[in-house]
Design an enzyme around this catalytic site. Structure first.
Site, PDB file in Angstrom:
ATOM      1  N   CYS A   1       0.862  -1.187   0.000  1.00 32.47           N
ATOM      2  CA  CYS A   1       0.000   0.000   0.000  1.00 32.47           C
ATOM      3  C   CYS A   1       0.893   1.229   0.000  1.00 32.47           C
ATOM      4  O   CYS A   1       1.644   1.458   0.957  1.00 32.47           O
ATOM      5  CB  CYS A   1      -0.924  -0.014   1.212  1.00 32.47           C
ATOM      6  SG  CYS A   1      -2.073   1.386   1.265  1.00 32.47           S
ATOM      7  N   GLY A   2       0.832   2.009  -1.070  1.00 32.10           N
ATOM      8  CA  GLY A   2       1.702   3.171  -1.205  1.00 32.10           C
ATOM      9  C   GLY A   2       1.335   4.299  -0.264  1.00 32.10           C
ATOM     10  O   GLY A   2       2.167   4.797   0.494  1.00 32.10           O
ATOM     11  N   HIS A   3       0.053   4.716  -0.297  1.00 33.96           N
ATOM     12  CA  HIS A   3      -0.349   5.805   0.597  1.00 33.96           C
ATOM     13  C   HIS A   3      -0.203   5.352   2.046  1.00 33.96           C
ATOM     14  O   HIS A   3       0.154   6.135   2.931  1.00 33.96           O
ATOM     15  CB  HIS A   3      -1.785   6.255   0.295  1.00 33.96           C
ATOM     16  CG  HIS A   3      -2.822   5.713   1.199  1.00 33.96           C
ATOM     17  ND1 HIS A   3      -3.452   4.497   0.982  1.00 33.96           N
ATOM     18  CD2 HIS A   3      -3.348   6.186   2.371  1.00 33.96           C
ATOM     19  CE1 HIS A   3      -4.301   4.255   1.948  1.00 33.96           C
ATOM     20  NE2 HIS A   3      -4.267   5.267   2.801  1.00 33.96           N
TER      21      HIS A   3
ATOM     22  N   HIS B   1      -8.634  -3.717  -7.219  1.00 33.02           N
ATOM     23  CA  HIS B   1      -8.857  -2.286  -7.403  1.00 33.02           C
ATOM     24  C   HIS B   1      -9.295  -1.982  -8.837  1.00 33.02           C
ATOM     25  O   HIS B   1      -8.952  -2.708  -9.773  1.00 33.02           O
ATOM     26  CB  HIS B   1      -7.574  -1.497  -7.123  1.00 33.02           C
ATOM     27  CG  HIS B   1      -7.087  -1.576  -5.711  1.00 33.02           C
ATOM     28  ND1 HIS B   1      -6.664  -2.746  -5.126  1.00 33.02           N
ATOM     29  CD2 HIS B   1      -6.934  -0.612  -4.762  1.00 33.02           C
ATOM     30  CE1 HIS B   1      -6.277  -2.505  -3.879  1.00 33.02           C
ATOM     31  NE2 HIS B   1      -6.436  -1.223  -3.631  1.00 33.02           N
TER      32      HIS B   1
ATOM     33  N   ASP C   1     -10.302   6.061  -3.187  1.00 39.35           N
ATOM     34  CA  ASP C   1      -9.079   6.586  -2.597  1.00 39.35           C
ATOM     35  C   ASP C   1      -9.032   8.101  -2.766  1.00 39.35           C
ATOM     36  O   ASP C   1      -9.162   8.626  -3.869  1.00 39.35           O
ATOM     37  CB  ASP C   1      -7.867   5.947  -3.278  1.00 39.35           C
ATOM     38  CG  ASP C   1      -6.600   6.055  -2.457  1.00 39.35           C
ATOM     39  OD1 ASP C   1      -6.454   7.033  -1.704  1.00 39.35           O
ATOM     40  OD2 ASP C   1      -5.742   5.169  -2.577  1.00 39.35           O
TER      41      ASP C   1
ATOM     42  N   CYS D   1      -3.062   7.325  -4.809  1.00 36.88           N
ATOM     43  CA  CYS D   1      -2.853   5.874  -4.717  1.00 36.88           C
ATOM     44  C   CYS D   1      -1.446   5.493  -5.177  1.00 36.88           C
ATOM     45  O   CYS D   1      -1.108   5.629  -6.355  1.00 36.88           O
ATOM     46  CB  CYS D   1      -3.905   5.105  -5.499  1.00 36.88           C
ATOM     47  SG  CYS D   1      -3.849   3.323  -5.210  1.00 36.88           S
ATOM     48  N   GLY D   2      -0.656   4.977  -4.249  1.00 35.07           N
ATOM     49  CA  GLY D   2       0.736   4.651  -4.555  1.00 35.07           C
ATOM     50  C   GLY D   2       0.900   3.434  -5.433  1.00 35.07           C
ATOM     51  O   GLY D   2       1.605   3.476  -6.452  1.00 35.07           O
ATOM     52  N   THR D   3       0.240   2.321  -5.073  1.00 35.36           N
ATOM     53  CA  THR D   3       0.350   1.140  -5.926  1.00 35.36           C
ATOM     54  C   THR D   3      -0.409   1.355  -7.228  1.00 35.36           C
ATOM     55  O   THR D   3      -0.035   0.810  -8.276  1.00 35.36           O
ATOM     56  CB  THR D   3      -0.160  -0.123  -5.207  1.00 35.36           C
ATOM     57  OG1 THR D   3      -1.512   0.057  -4.784  1.00 35.36           O
ATOM     58  CG2 THR D   3       0.698  -0.450  -3.993  1.00 35.36           C
TER      59      THR D   3
END
Length: 333
Positions: free
Chosen positions: A90-92, A223, A249, A253-255
């Site tokens: 999870c990026g964020h 997602h 989100d 969103c990082g990913t």
């Protein structure tokens, strides 16, 4: 019987919540975070539901546990929790977790400004800038990303055909560009995204196989990423990411940004070294970059990075008591 009290540092990353749980960690079995993720899901998923779902959380809630490193070269490990499950990456969540952990004294880097973190999807490197007690930004050198399915036509009941790609950036994303049956992100309301995303995800899940070549426990489309016109100065592209049962989100969103970079690279629209400022549904921005080319199994992929910021919003203690009929949370879907 009292199930436990969990102390938390709450934050948000570019608008999307992150709840760093600082106590109540279950003792997870496994050598890697991928194995520990499976142990958590099999034996302790009630913790995730209690902390993420209503009435203690909400549909957009996500969080994390910070654990000791699994690898000799790492500073720490992260287990991600959210309403949709325990994500491989999870990026964020990483940006918010690192910011909250450093600012609250939960994590000290061996080398200031740099971290190596074990996550279920693999290992990531991190750079961050700190001014006084505040973390200004966090940059994630993410796991390899790749385009898994290209130009697939999905027949969506009630909407019609959609041409989509499926790309991996730590999770699998259906990516939908503007077309006949989707005029673009800014032409749809949030209600439209919430209405059609579960249908698109289900149809994609039924027709397309997504299993990571290096870790079969990372599988399935979780997602949906809708694209469209930008609203913030300096943005190269905009997106709205749907996850869980009815969440959008609020961050870029990082990913999802990693998956988007991999898609654009595979289609010849971005090259190695390209920088891509990605915008969320509320206009907040991540800076994405294609750091290098790589391979993921038999697929051509990229090594992406994502840079963003987070802010702490509060600290709390959450009690879970199983005499409460809603101790383990609920969703209204």
């Amino acid at each position: 019987m009292l199930k436990g009290t969990f102390f938390c540092v709450d934050a948000h990353t570019c608008g999307n919540p992150v709840r760093l749980v600082t106590s109540g960690h279950p003792n997870l079995k496994g050598r890697t975070m991928s194995e520990k993720r499976q142990d958590f899901l099999n034996h302790y998923d009630w913790i995730r539901k209690a902390l993420m779902f209503e009435p203690r959380g909400h549909d957009m809630m996500s969080g994390a546990f910070l654990y000791p490193p699994c690898s000799d070269n790492a500073d720490a490990s992260i287990l991600f929790i959210e309403t949709s499950g325990c994500l491989p990456m999870c990026g964020h969540g990483t940006i918010g977790t690192i910011t909250a952990a450093i600012e609250s004294g939960q994590l000290t880097a061996k080398e200031p400004g740099k971290l190596t973190i074990d996550v279920p999807a693999g290992q990531i490197n991190i750079e961050y800038q700190q001014t006084g007690e505040k973390v200004d930004w966090v940059k994630i050198y993410n796991v390899p990303a790749y385009l898994a399915h290209r130009d697939v036509i999905l027949d969506i009941p009630g909407l019609g055909p959609l041409k989509v790609d499926v790309s991996y950036g730590g999770n699998y994303y259906v990516i939908v560009e503007p077309q006949t049956n989707f005029p673009g992100l800014r032409q749809w309301t949030a209600a439209d995204i919430l209405r059609w995303s579960p249908v698109v995800r289900q149809v994609a899940h039924e027709q397309l196989s997504c299993v990571h070549p290096d870790d079969p426990t990372v599988n399935g489309i979780s997602h949906v990423l809708w694209t469209g016109n930008t609203i913030s100065e300096g943005s190269d592209g905009a997106n709205a990411v749907f996850y869980g049962e009815k969440a959008i989100d609020r961050s870029p969103c990082g990913t999802g940004t990693s998956a988007r970079l991999a898609q654009l690279y595979a289609k010849g629209q971005l090259e190695v070294g390209a920088q891509y400022t990605h915008e969320s549904i509320i206009g907040s921005q991540f800076i994405g970059r294609i750091e290098a080319a790589t391979t993921v199994g038999e697929y051509k992929g990229i090594m992406p990075s994502i840079q963003g910021w987070a802010r702490i919003t509060g600290k709390n203690a959450i009690t879970v008591d199983d005499s409460d009929p809603y101790a383990f949370g609920f969703q209204v879907v």
